[in-house]
Enzyme design. Structure first.
Site, short mmCIF file in Angstrom:
data_model
loop_
_atom_site.label_atom_id
_atom_site.label_comp_id
_atom_site.label_asym_id
_atom_site.label_seq_id
_atom_site.Cartn_x
_atom_site.Cartn_y
_atom_site.Cartn_z
N ASP A 1 0.70 -1.12 0.28
CA ASP A 1 0.21 -0.28 0.30
C ASP A 1 0.98 1.29 0.24
O ASP A 1 2.08 1.13 0.01
CB ASP A 1 -0.63 -0.08 0.90
CG ASP A 1 -2.60 0.86 0.48
OD1 ASP A 1 -2.58 1.90 0.33
OD2 ASP A 1 -2.91 1.05 2.17
N HIS B 1 -15.14 -3.45 -5.00
CA HIS B 1 -16.66 -3.03 -5.28
C HIS B 1 -16.29 -1.98 -5.50
O HIS B 1 -17.22 -0.88 -5.42
CB HIS B 1 -17.84 -3.42 -3.74
CG HIS B 1 -16.38 -2.64 -3.09
ND1 HIS B 1 -17.54 -2.83 -1.44
CD2 HIS B 1 -15.53 -2.08 -2.38
CE1 HIS B 1 -17.25 -2.36 -0.64
NE2 HIS B 1 -15.70 -1.86 -0.98
#
Length: 342
Positions: free
Chosen positions: A206, A252
């Protein structure tokens, strides 16, 4: 004997009325969260007057708030006149293991409240309304409003972290040697996975900002010696050769084309015999009540994105050369979808 017309059965109408009043309940729970009432009651029941004194609120208004929420099992009213926490109310404590306090506060934030007042526009057009309302995309708007961003991401984190224990209880990660948590934030899930899979090593992938608190999380979990951090973003090439790539609540948030790009990066990086593990709300095909159906409306409004059914994930993965091999439900609303390269 009554001689007038027979009384109509209003059960359905009043059940609908209860749902219509849901916005009032949301605000009431949020007020209780912001005042810290559950934290005050953590050591035991108290009368409304004492609660009000400790949280700095009006005694009568506090009683009325607690009375309303007692009807929804957030608090309970005792025969001696004191209010106490219920199991549901325990989740409003700031220090609860599965605290929902952050999410409760987010739901009453004026900016968030305003956004949901524009759901009609998204339903009419099928497009995200937040960019039209703010003149910026969701992430740009959050970055330019740091106080709101802190509350937004804090609320999301409280909900996401509550899913970690159910995930590791439901899925066996012990067969993997190296596990990459793709855009895994603070590393809470990866730490939980490595506590279960004691012979595995982990890579948290990340940005530097997102992983700033990760070392402390690893240390607290006792897995710091088995995790490394690599810097990257959603569409960057991934650390190659790992046995498992975990994507939790990522797909999503994005369009189908963006999802395919990310999935192809996994397909390129994965070791022979490895698996991709996508952790998402998997919607049912019979429209039964599911948290994912509500989150799906959030995604429509804020991002123009969506939740999916398992057949929809299967179709999506196939476009990136990946095949679904199974789906495991957990004790939370999310499921773990397994996929392998075709």
């Amino acid at each position: 004997m009554p001689t007038g017309p027979a009384a109509r059965d209003l059960t359905a109408a009043y059940s609908l009325l209860d749902l219509i009043q849901g916005s009032v309940i949301t605000q009431a729970i949020s007020v209780a969260a912001r005042l810290g009432i559950a934290d005050v009651l953590a050591e035991g029941p108290l009368p409304a007057t004492e609660i009000a004194k400790r949280v700095g609120s009006d005694p009568e208004a506090t009683h009325r708030l607690l009375r309303a929420l007692s009807g929804y099992s957030v608090f309970t009213f005792q025969p001696d006149g004191a209010y106490a926490l219920t199991p549901m109310g325990q989740a409003l404590r700031e220090d609860a293991p599965d605290s929902m306090r952050g999410l409760a506060m987010l739901m009453s934030n004026p900016l968030h409240w305003e956004e949901f007042g524009h759901l009609m526009s998204s339903v009419r057009t099928g497009e995200a309304n937040l960019p039209k309302l703010r003149g910026q995309g969701a992430y740009e708007f959050l970055m330019s409003n740091p106080e709101y961003a802190a509350e937004f991401f804090g609320g999301m984190r409280s909900m996401s972290e509550s899913e970690c224990d159910p995930i590791v209880a439901a899925y066996d990660f012990s067969s993997f040697g190296t596990i990459v948590d793709v855009v895994g934030g603070r590393g809470t899930l990866l730490s939980a996975i490595l506590k279960q899979a004691t012979d595995a090593r982990g890579i948290l992938f990340d940005s530097e900002v997102a992983t700033a608190d990760a070392p402390a999380v690893f240390q607290d979990a006792g897995v710091a010696d088995r995790i490394t951090v690599e810097t990257g973003g959603y569409f960057d090439k991934l650390p190659a050769g790992a046995d498992a790539y975990v994507l939790k609540h990522i797909l999503h948030d994005f369009s189908e084309s963006d999802c395919v790009t990310m999935l192809k990066n996994v397909r390129e990086a994965i070791a022979p015999g490895g698996k991709m593990l996508v952790i998402e709300y998997v919607l049912t095909e019979n429209n039964e009540r599911h948290l994912g159906n509500i989150i799906d409306l959030w995604l429509l409004l804020l991002l123009g994105a969506k939740e999916r059914t398992l057949p929809q994930y299967t179709e999506l993965f196939a476009k990136a050369g990946l095949k679904v091999t199974g789906s495991v439900s957990t004790g939370s609303p999310v499921s773990v979808i397994e996929a392998v390269p075709v």
